[in-house]
Design an enzyme around this catalytic site. Structure first.
Site, PDB file in Angstrom:
ATOM      1  N   GLU A   1       0.839  -1.213   0.000  1.00 42.59           N
ATOM      2  CA  GLU A   1       0.000   0.000   0.000  1.00 42.59           C
ATOM      3  C   GLU A   1       0.867   1.253   0.000  1.00 42.59           C
ATOM      4  O   GLU A   1       1.682   1.436   0.912  1.00 42.59           O
ATOM      5  CB  GLU A   1      -0.902  -0.019   1.242  1.00 42.59           C
ATOM      6  CG  GLU A   1      -1.850   1.167   1.318  1.00 42.59           C
ATOM      7  CD  GLU A   1      -2.764   1.112   2.557  1.00 42.59           C
ATOM      8  OE1 GLU A   1      -2.985   0.024   3.112  1.00 42.59           O
ATOM      9  OE2 GLU A   1      -3.240   2.191   2.961  1.00 42.59           O
TER      10      GLU A   1
ATOM     11  N   HIS B   1      -2.936  10.485  -0.037  1.00 42.22           N
ATOM     12  CA  HIS B   1      -3.122   9.198  -0.733  1.00 42.22           C
ATOM     13  C   HIS B   1      -3.102   9.390  -2.237  1.00 42.22           C
ATOM     14  O   HIS B   1      -2.484   8.642  -2.964  1.00 42.22           O
ATOM     15  CB  HIS B   1      -4.463   8.577  -0.329  1.00 42.22           C
ATOM     16  CG  HIS B   1      -4.332   7.635   0.829  1.00 42.22           C
ATOM     17  ND1 HIS B   1      -5.340   6.819   1.253  1.00 42.22           N
ATOM     18  CD2 HIS B   1      -3.293   7.381   1.646  1.00 42.22           C
ATOM     19  CE1 HIS B   1      -4.939   6.102   2.265  1.00 42.22           C
ATOM     20  NE2 HIS B   1      -3.698   6.441   2.540  1.00 42.22           N
TER      21      HIS B   1
ATOM     22  N   ASP C   1       5.151 -14.289  11.581  1.00 47.73           N
ATOM     23  CA  ASP C   1       3.840 -14.883  11.331  1.00 47.73           C
ATOM     24  C   ASP C   1       2.790 -13.793  11.549  1.00 47.73           C
ATOM     25  O   ASP C   1       2.226 -13.638  12.643  1.00 47.73           O
ATOM     26  CB  ASP C   1       3.629 -16.075  12.281  1.00 47.73           C
ATOM     27  CG  ASP C   1       2.319 -16.802  12.006  1.00 47.73           C
ATOM     28  OD1 ASP C   1       1.448 -16.222  11.327  1.00 47.73           O
ATOM     29  OD2 ASP C   1       2.164 -17.935  12.490  1.00 47.73           O
TER      30      ASP C   1
ATOM     31  N   LYS D   1      -6.831  -0.867  11.874  1.00 50.08           N
ATOM     32  CA  LYS D   1      -6.225  -1.176  10.574  1.00 50.08           C
ATOM     33  C   LYS D   1      -5.031  -0.239  10.363  1.00 50.08           C
ATOM     34  O   LYS D   1      -3.988  -0.652   9.849  1.00 50.08           O
ATOM     35  CB  LYS D   1      -7.267  -1.023   9.468  1.00 50.08           C
ATOM     36  CG  LYS D   1      -6.862  -1.635   8.135  1.00 50.08           C
ATOM     37  CD  LYS D   1      -5.986  -0.747   7.296  1.00 50.08           C
ATOM     38  CE  LYS D   1      -5.669  -1.390   5.942  1.00 50.08           C
ATOM     39  NZ  LYS D   1      -4.830  -0.496   5.111  1.00 50.08           N
TER      40      LYS D   1
END
Ligand code: MEV
Length: 403
Positions: free
Chosen positions: A89, A379, A282, A266
């Site tokens: 991202e 963004h 992991d 998030k």
């Protein structure tokens, strides 16, 4: 870890790093702490050698790449660190680096991690008189812990081993009882170690309590393997008092609304996962534990919270975090080994604090943008760059295909 290691770059503050050509960036961060063969691996582009890929997984046909970036400006527990991040991202690395630059004006991130203690679960069904199971097992505690340690002699030799056990009566009517064994796993992730313990002690536990043995496996909610990290930032570094208010309000929003909390988290995981992936951790286990922890207080809530203190903003992130510096991909993946050496080869507890700092920085960057100009402007700038790259990549593929 000493702050004065001469083989590591003395500062993570690298102005203009993002604008420098790729090879120059690499040169700026690869110091003597990175062994020659790993430096050569990075210089050659960092592709995972196919024989290594073939050993790491099954049915391998190629290797899968992600950009490997360095987040700058991080100072964690008084030490500057160059943070490897692997993420698809755009904006995650720039955002974390920006937030870390603001935070370092007040000394950077500070945190601590508990001893790396993982949880093994042994399930028993149809246990007679389940309510009394804790009492019935108590006299055998020491012997069971010794038996558990005997199953993992290597870990015990390295200073780890079984620290505690706990009997949980999950459903009295069904006789569902779960026994937890808490195992210190040193610098390992510890999944194999705790699974070995669970399998080694299950029959013994069933003989003592009765009932039928079920699953014997680790829990990915390692509540005895926690990390906490904190940072402060002043109004000047942040860009004004209104942004402090906006971030505090955003934090309250996440505390009160699970729909917002999950997006807030998030943002935290943008940083945590990017470092985790770069360092071969992991990340599914990390994600599973993080979200379970976020919902443990009754309703799903934020992993990190922000409040006003003195003349500035303070934030804190607390979460379970099983990260390792030995075993798994850390031993075999050259990019992961290079990343760990860029960090000065920390132990697992130090790495947990560093990973959490990346999470807190990413959360701060997101909230600052949301409380200010909104997320879209930054963004869109980065997405435009990506679209440009996509055009270039398509052209290159066509050219390659036609050659
Ligand atoms: C995007 O990757 C992450 C954010 O949605 C996080 C947040 O809303 O706090 C910007």
């Amino acid at each position: 870890m000493a702050d004065d290691r001469e083989d590591l770059p003395p500062t993570s503050r690298l102005p203009g790093f993002y604008r420098a050509p790729l090879a120059e960036r690499r040169e700026a961060v690869i110091g003597p702490a990175v062994p020659a063969e790993l430096a050569a691996h990075l210089e050659a582009g960092g592709a995972l050698p196919l024989p290594v890929a073939d050993r790491m997984s099954e049915n391998v046909i190629a290797q899968h790449g992600l950009p490997l970036s360095i987040a700058t400006n991080f100072r964690v527990n008084g030490r500057d660190v160059l943070l490897p991040m692997a993420v698809e991202e755009p904006s995650v690395v720039a955002a974390a680096s920006n937030a870390a630059r603001m935070v370092r004006t007040k000394g950077g991130f500070h945190g601590e991690a508990t001893e790396a203690v993982m949880t093994a679960q042994v399930q028993l069904d149809a246990v007679p008189d389940a309510a009394a199971a804790p009492e019935r097992l108590a006299p055998h505690r020491a012997r069971l812990l010794e038996a558990a340690d005997r199953a993992i002699p290597g870990m015990v030799r390295r200073g780890g081993g079984c620290r505690d056990l706990e009997v949980r009566v999950i459903d009295e009517a069904e006789g569902l009882v779960v026994v937890h064994f808490y195992v210190a796993v040193g610098d390992a992730m510890g999944a194999n170690v705790v699974d070995t313990v669970a399998e080694a002690v299950a029959a013994d536990v069933a003989t003592l309590l009765g009932g039928q043995v079920g699953l014997r496996i680790l829990s990915n909610l390692p509540l005895r393997r926690m990390v906490r990290v904190r940072c402060a930032v002043g109004a000047d570094a942040l860009g004004g008092e209104a942004l402090i208010d906006g971030i505090v309000r955003a934090s309250r929003f996440a505390e009160k609304d699970p729909f917002r909390a999950v997006t807030h988290n998030k943002g935290v995981m943008n940083g945590v996962d990017a470092v985790a992936v770069a360092l071969g951790q992991d990340w599914r286990a990390i994600e599973a534990g993080a979200h379970a922890w976020a919902s443990l207080r009754g309703a799903y809530g934020p992993l990190a919270v922000w409040w006003r203190e003195d003349d500035g903003l303070v934030g804190e992130l607390e979460m379970p975090l099983a990260v390792a510096t030995v075993g798994g991909a850390t031993g075999v993946h050259p990019g992961v080994r290079a990343g760990l050496s860029l960090l000065g080869n920390p132990g697992a507890r130090e790495l947990a604090v560093i990973v959490a700092a990346a999470g807190l920085a990413s959360n701060l960057a997101a909230l600052r943008a949301l409380a200010g100009e909104g997320i879209q402007r930054g963004h869109m700038r980065l997405h435009a760059r990506k679209a440009e790259l996509e055009g270039a990549a398509e052209k290159a593929m066509k050219k390659g295909g036609g050659a």
